[in-house]
Design a protein around this motif. Structure first.
Motif, PDB file in Angstrom:
ATOM      1  N   ALA A  69      47.316  37.565  37.019  1.00  0.00           N
ATOM      2  CA  ALA A  69      46.300  38.584  36.452  1.00  0.00           C
ATOM      3  C   ALA A  69      45.339  38.123  35.452  1.00  0.00           C
ATOM      4  O   ALA A  69      44.300  38.290  35.454  1.00  0.00           O
ATOM      5  CB  ALA A  69      46.867  40.053  36.167  1.00  0.00           C
ATOM      6  N   ALA A  70      46.002  37.573  34.298  1.00  0.00           N
ATOM      7  CA  ALA A  70      45.385  37.046  33.025  1.00  0.00           C
ATOM      8  C   ALA A  70      44.294  35.827  33.583  1.00  0.00           C
ATOM      9  O   ALA A  70      43.147  35.716  33.186  1.00  0.00           O
ATOM     10  CB  ALA A  70      46.148  36.633  32.044  1.00  0.00           C
ATOM     11  N   GLU A  71      44.970  34.869  34.126  1.00  0.00           N
ATOM     12  CA  GLU A  71      44.370  33.747  34.882  1.00  0.00           C
ATOM     13  C   GLU A  71      43.176  34.165  35.571  1.00  0.00           C
ATOM     14  O   GLU A  71      41.975  33.471  35.134  1.00  0.00           O
ATOM     15  CB  GLU A  71      45.186  33.229  35.689  1.00  0.00           C
ATOM     16  N   LEU A  72      43.136  35.202  36.420  1.00  0.00           N
ATOM     17  CA  LEU A  72      42.023  35.576  37.180  1.00  0.00           C
ATOM     18  C   LEU A  72      41.058  36.755  36.392  1.00  0.00           C
ATOM     19  O   LEU A  72      40.039  36.901  36.987  1.00  0.00           O
ATOM     20  CB  LEU A  72      42.584  36.312  38.599  1.00  0.00           C
ATOM     21  N   GLY A  73      41.539  36.857  35.269  1.00  0.00           N
ATOM     22  CA  GLY A  73      40.551  37.844  34.400  1.00  0.00           C
ATOM     23  C   GLY A  73      40.682  39.397  35.126  1.00  0.00           C
ATOM     24  O   GLY A  73      39.376  39.793  35.070  1.00  0.00           O
ATOM     25  N   LEU A  74      41.571  39.684  35.878  1.00  0.00           N
ATOM     26  CA  LEU A  74      41.362  40.982  36.737  1.00  0.00           C
ATOM     27  C   LEU A  74      41.244  42.109  35.558  1.00  0.00           C
ATOM     28  O   LEU A  74      41.989  42.270  34.580  1.00  0.00           O
ATOM     29  CB  LEU A  74      42.661  41.165  37.550  1.00  0.00           C
ATOM     30  N   ALA A 126      43.356  42.067  44.346  1.00  0.00           N
ATOM     31  CA  ALA A 126      42.551  42.879  43.478  1.00  0.00           C
ATOM     32  C   ALA A 126      41.474  41.731  43.299  1.00  0.00           C
ATOM     33  O   ALA A 126      40.434  42.281  43.026  1.00  0.00           O
ATOM     34  CB  ALA A 126      43.425  42.884  42.277  1.00  0.00           C
ATOM     35  N   ALA A 127      41.682  40.395  43.224  1.00  0.00           N
ATOM     36  CA  ALA A 127      40.416  39.494  42.770  1.00  0.00           C
ATOM     37  C   ALA A 127      39.390  39.515  44.135  1.00  0.00           C
ATOM     38  O   ALA A 127      38.196  39.416  43.741  1.00  0.00           O
ATOM     39  CB  ALA A 127      41.157  37.984  42.779  1.00  0.00           C
ATOM     40  N   ALA A 128      39.964  39.926  45.291  1.00  0.00           N
ATOM     41  CA  ALA A 128      38.897  39.696  46.348  1.00  0.00           C
ATOM     42  C   ALA A 128      38.402  41.106  46.583  1.00  0.00           C
ATOM     43  O   ALA A 128      37.339  41.089  47.179  1.00  0.00           O
ATOM     44  CB  ALA A 128      39.713  39.415  47.737  1.00  0.00           C
ATOM     45  N   ASN A 129      38.681  42.196  45.863  1.00  0.00           N
ATOM     46  CA  ASN A 129      38.268  43.504  46.035  1.00  0.00           C
ATOM     47  C   ASN A 129      38.140  44.289  44.599  1.00  0.00           C
ATOM     48  O   ASN A 129      38.470  44.995  44.349  1.00  0.00           O
ATOM     49  CB  ASN A 129      39.106  44.523  46.838  1.00  0.00           C
ATOM     50  N   PRO A 130      36.881  43.827  43.768  1.00  0.00           N
ATOM     51  CA  PRO A 130      36.767  44.150  42.401  1.00  0.00           C
ATOM     52  C   PRO A 130      36.356  45.784  42.393  1.00  0.00           C
ATOM     53  O   PRO A 130      36.495  46.174  41.391  1.00  0.00           O
ATOM     54  CB  PRO A 130      35.669  43.137  42.037  1.00  0.00           C
ATOM     55  N   GLY A 131      35.724  46.086  43.726  1.00  0.00           N
ATOM     56  CA  GLY A 131      35.377  47.649  43.754  1.00  0.00           C
ATOM     57  C   GLY A 131      36.512  48.607  43.747  1.00  0.00           C
ATOM     58  O   GLY A 131      36.261  49.737  43.756  1.00  0.00           O
TER      59      GLY A 131
END
Ligand SMILES: C[S@@+](CC[C@H](N)C(=O)[O-])C[C@H]1O[C@@H](n2cnc3c(N)ncnc32)[C@H](O)[C@@H]1O
Length: 210
Positions: free
Chosen positions: A78-83, A53-58
């Protein structure tokens, strides 16, 4: 479950969690936009799902898992990465697919290292069976992808046989066989355990063609 995972479930569920209730989910409303929708079934601790999910924000990612400590782990990451492109359902994937996801809504379904149930008498417990494959065909968009990986040889051939025999699915690999590992698939926790035990991995990639 660790205290951090418990806290994550209490504090972060509202941000990333999806309650299905009796309603049909509307992916556009869930994510507040229209984008490719990728479903991961049985994400375990969610490390590979959050990395994708982090690698593909689109693209938007929906994860389904029944193991609450794993969900807690995923919420922390997910929270750490701000997804903003990830949502999670805590439920049986079969129920969610049957009752809460509209037909032809998924661009890709990924199932990495489903429980192998290696003993013959337990094969009926395996997730990937002909009725489940037919359900996935209905939920995938035309030309949508189904990507499965396993490190259990007997399950790999079992899955390949089930999917090759499913109307509406076309094997993307040459010769109706296994696919090369796609570079987009991160190493999962279960896969790392298998690597330590010297297991091989089989990737299986099909395209919805109705
Ligand atoms: C062997 S683990 C693999 C986890 C992760 N994909 C990995 O590779 O590390 C299989 C996971 O599928 C989940 N699972 C099994 N059946 C499921 C179902 N019907 N719906 C949702 N999750 C399921 C289990 O809870 C478990 O976490």
């Amino acid at each position: 479950m660790t205290r951090a995972q418990q806290r994550a479930l209490a504090e972060l569920w509202e941000r990333f969690g999806v309650e299905t209730g009796a309603a049909m989910l509307n992916p556009g409303q869930l994510f507040g936009r229209r984008a490719s929708l990728i479903l991961e079934i049985g994400f375990g601790d969610g490390e590979s799902l959050t990395a994708m999910a982090a690698a593909n924000p689109g693209a938007d990612y929906l994860g389904i898992e029944v193991h609450r400590p794993g969900i807690g782990h995923l919420l922390l990451r997910a929270a750490e990465l701000g997804l903003t492109n990830l949502r999670v359902v805590c439920a049986d994937a079969v129920d969610v697919l049957e009752q809460h996801l509209p037909d032809e809504c998924l661009d890709r379904v990924q199932i990495f290292f489903p429980d192998p149930w290696p003993k013959t008498r337990h094969h009926k417990r395996r997730l990937i069976q002909p009725p489940f494959a037919a359900l996935l065909v209905r939920k995938l968009k035309p030309a949508g992808q189904l990507h499965v990986a396993t490190d259990c040889e007997s399950y790999a051939y079992f899955i390949l046989n089930v999917l090759n025999a499913t109307p509406g699915l076309m094997n993307a690999a040459t010769g109706n066989g296994f696919a090369p590992r796609p570079p987009c698939r991160p190493l999962t926790k279960f896969e790392q355990r298998g690597q330590r035990l010297g297991h091989n991995v089989w990737d299986i990639l099909f395209i919805q063609r109705t």
